[in-house]
Scaffold this motif. Structure first.
Motif, PDB file in Angstrom:
ATOM      1  N   LYS A   1       0.827  -1.202   0.000  1.00 28.44           N
ATOM      2  CA  LYS A   1       0.000   0.000   0.000  1.00 28.44           C
ATOM      3  C   LYS A   1       0.870   1.266   0.000  1.00 28.44           C
ATOM      4  CE  LYS A   1      -3.982   1.873  -0.275  1.00 28.44           C
ATOM      5  NZ  LYS A   1      -5.127   1.709   0.627  1.00 28.44           N
ATOM      6  N   ALA A   2       1.981   1.201   0.693  1.00 35.27           N
ATOM      7  CA  ALA A   2       2.903   2.345   0.705  1.00 35.27           C
ATOM      8  C   ALA A   2       3.406   2.625  -0.710  1.00 35.27           C
ATOM      9  CB  ALA A   2       4.079   2.067   1.643  1.00 35.27           C
ATOM     10  N   GLN A   3       3.693   1.565  -1.455  1.00 33.91           N
ATOM     11  CA  GLN A   3       4.173   1.760  -2.826  1.00 33.91           C
ATOM     12  C   GLN A   3       3.091   2.388  -3.706  1.00 33.91           C
ATOM     13  OE1 GLN A   3       5.767  -2.338  -2.425  1.00 33.91           O
ATOM     14  NE2 GLN A   3       7.281  -1.658  -3.907  1.00 33.91           N
ATOM     15  N   TYR A   4       1.844   2.015  -3.437  1.00 33.54           N
ATOM     16  CA  TYR A   4       0.727   2.658  -4.138  1.00 33.54           C
ATOM     17  C   TYR A   4       0.715   4.162  -3.850  1.00 33.54           C
ATOM     18  CZ  TYR A   4      -4.010   4.493  -4.561  1.00 33.54           C
ATOM     19  OH  TYR A   4      -5.079   5.305  -4.830  1.00 33.54           O
ATOM     20  N   TRP A   5       0.896   4.540  -2.580  1.00 34.83           N
ATOM     21  CA  TRP A   5       0.872   5.961  -2.217  1.00 34.83           C
ATOM     22  C   TRP A   5       2.042   6.734  -2.829  1.00 34.83           C
ATOM     23  CZ3 TRP A   5      -3.335   8.114  -1.236  1.00 34.83           C
ATOM     24  CH2 TRP A   5      -4.327   7.491  -0.472  1.00 34.83           C
ATOM     25  N   VAL A   6       3.186   6.072  -2.937  1.00 31.64           N
ATOM     26  CA  VAL A   6       4.334   6.731  -3.572  1.00 31.64           C
ATOM     27  C   VAL A   6       3.971   7.132  -5.000  1.00 31.64           C
ATOM     28  CG1 VAL A   6       6.693   6.411  -4.430  1.00 31.64           C
ATOM     29  CG2 VAL A   6       6.066   5.570  -2.142  1.00 31.64           C
ATOM     30  N   LYS A   7       3.383   6.192  -5.743  1.00 29.33           N
ATOM     31  CA  LYS A   7       3.004   6.476  -7.142  1.00 29.33           C
ATOM     32  C   LYS A   7       1.948   7.578  -7.204  1.00 29.33           C
ATOM     33  CE  LYS A   7       4.005   1.959  -9.180  1.00 29.33           C
ATOM     34  NZ  LYS A   7       3.668   0.985  -8.082  1.00 29.33           N
ATOM     35  N   GLU A   8       0.976   7.483  -6.324  1.00 30.62           N
ATOM     36  CA  GLU A   8      -0.114   8.458  -6.274  1.00 30.62           C
ATOM     37  C   GLU A   8       0.429   9.878  -6.041  1.00 30.62           C
ATOM     38  OE1 GLU A   8      -3.108   7.469  -6.843  1.00 30.62           O
ATOM     39  OE2 GLU A   8      -4.308   9.219  -6.255  1.00 30.62           O
ATOM     40  N   LEU A   9       1.323  10.004  -5.092  1.00 29.51           N
ATOM     41  CA  LEU A   9       1.902  11.317  -4.770  1.00 29.51           C
ATOM     42  C   LEU A   9       2.796  11.822  -5.895  1.00 29.51           C
ATOM     43  CD1 LEU A   9       1.571  13.009  -2.093  1.00 29.51           C
ATOM     44  CD2 LEU A   9       0.723  10.693  -1.965  1.00 29.51           C
ATOM     45  N   GLN A  10       3.498  10.908  -6.560  1.00 29.45           N
ATOM     46  CA  GLN A  10       4.340  11.329  -7.676  1.00 29.45           C
ATOM     47  C   GLN A  10       3.490  11.899  -8.798  1.00 29.45           C
ATOM     48  OE1 GLN A  10       6.607   7.767  -8.363  1.00 29.45           O
ATOM     49  NE2 GLN A  10       8.389   8.549  -7.239  1.00 29.45           N
TER      50      GLN A  10
ATOM     51  N   ASP B   1      15.495  -0.167  -1.172  1.00 29.42           N
ATOM     52  CA  ASP B   1      15.370  -0.257  -2.633  1.00 29.42           C
ATOM     53  C   ASP B   1      14.216   0.599  -3.144  1.00 29.42           C
ATOM     54  OD1 ASP B   1      17.483  -2.001  -2.681  1.00 29.42           O
ATOM     55  OD2 ASP B   1      16.261  -3.820  -2.925  1.00 29.42           O
ATOM     56  N   CYS B   2      13.074   0.499  -2.475  1.00 26.48           N
ATOM     57  CA  CYS B   2      11.890   1.258  -2.894  1.00 26.48           C
ATOM     58  C   CYS B   2      12.174   2.758  -2.817  1.00 26.48           C
ATOM     59  CB  CYS B   2      10.698   0.894  -2.010  1.00 26.48           C
ATOM     60  SG  CYS B   2       9.238   1.884  -2.344  1.00 26.48           S
ATOM     61  N   ALA B   3      12.798   3.179  -1.740  1.00 26.69           N
ATOM     62  CA  ALA B   3      13.071   4.602  -1.553  1.00 26.69           C
ATOM     63  C   ALA B   3      14.073   5.108  -2.582  1.00 26.69           C
ATOM     64  CB  ALA B   3      13.584   4.852  -0.139  1.00 26.69           C
ATOM     65  N   GLU B   4      15.121   4.307  -2.826  1.00 29.26           N
ATOM     66  CA  GLU B   4      16.150   4.722  -3.789  1.00 29.26           C
ATOM     67  C   GLU B   4      15.572   4.884  -5.180  1.00 29.26           C
ATOM     68  OE1 GLU B   4      19.643   2.187  -3.977  1.00 29.26           O
ATOM     69  OE2 GLU B   4      20.439   3.233  -2.202  1.00 29.26           O
ATOM     70  N   LYS B   5      14.734   3.909  -5.554  1.00 29.04           N
ATOM     71  CA  LYS B   5      14.110   3.907  -6.878  1.00 29.04           C
ATOM     72  C   LYS B   5      13.264   5.167  -7.077  1.00 29.04           C
ATOM     73  CE  LYS B   5      10.892   0.843  -7.593  1.00 29.04           C
ATOM     74  NZ  LYS B   5      10.332  -0.503  -7.344  1.00 29.04           N
ATOM     75  N   ASN B   6      12.706   5.667  -5.983  1.00 32.09           N
ATOM     76  CA  ASN B   6      11.778   6.795  -6.083  1.00 32.09           C
ATOM     77  C   ASN B   6      12.344   8.106  -5.552  1.00 32.09           C
ATOM     78  OD1 ASN B   6       9.204   5.499  -7.132  1.00 32.09           O
ATOM     79  ND2 ASN B   6       9.728   4.137  -5.444  1.00 32.09           N
TER      80      ASN B   6
END
Ligand code: GDP
Ligand code: MG
Length: 178
Positions: free
Chosen positions: A102-111, A142-147
């Motif tokens: 779900k956190a990864q979903y929010w990252v995309k949403e905010l981007q 990894d997730c944070a670095e990618k984004n």
């Protein structure tokens, strides 16, 4: 007037996003009041708290923190919540892979829909529950670095890394040119 934001006294809206139960309200209460209440119930209604911190370069940052009762779960309401936010703190629970997804979903949403230049932090909370860990530290990194985000693991229960989280965010805020 010290309340007026300028190059040395910043003010920023901060929102927290993430699954219900990951510890968003507890992180805020630990940071603002220095408390952890294990019996606290789900936040009733949206709440608003502010906290000012001073950095080493004598800059002060006033965080205007918006916590929700879970309105962000309703996709249509979420943009109202994070509109104008200069900081988004996206929280998951290290014992819950679902909350990490779900956190990864929010990252995309905010981007896609967040304010341009929004500072985003990825937070793996409940780091005190090592024996129940299901999301590895490296997955968060990894997730944070990618984004292009800042990443930290915290515990609202033990206070581990809570102040560091907000200090690191403060350091990453864009400084208005004076
Ligand atoms: P929210 O829905 O994201 O706001 O989550 P809450 O802040 O209401 O916390 C949900 C539950 O997780 C509560 O029972 C808290 O006591 C617990 N909790 C929050 N942070 C931590 C933590 O760092 N460690 C542990 N062990 N429990 C936590
Ligand atoms: Mg809450």
């Amino acid at each position: 007037n010290s309340e007026v934001p300028d190059a040395k006294n910043l003010r920023v809206k901060l929102v927290l996003l993430g699954d219900s139960g990951v510890g968003k309200s507890c992180i805020v209460l630990r940071f603002v009041r220095g408390q952890f209440d294990p019996t606290s119930k789900v936040t009733v209604g949206a709440s608003f708290l502010s906290q000012t911190i001073a950095l080493q370069d004598s800059t002060t940052v006033k965080f205007e923190i918006w916590d929700t009762a879970g309105q962000e779960r309703y996709a249509a309401l979420a943009p109202l919540y994070y509109r104008g936010a200069g900081v988004a703190v996206i929280v998951y629970d290290i014992t819950s892979p679902e909350s990490f997804a779900k956190a990864q979903y929010w990252v995309k949403e905010l981007q896609k829909h967040g304010s341009p230049g929004i500072v985003m932090a990825l937070v793996g909370n409940k780091a005190d529950l090592q024996e129940k860990r299901e999301v590895q530290v490296q997955d968060g990194i990894d997730c944070a670095e990618k984004n292009g985000m800042f990443f930290i693991e915290t515990s609202a229960k033990t206070a581990d890394n809570i102040n560091q989280l907000f200090e690191e965010i403060a350091k990453r805020l864009p400084r208005p040119s004076s």
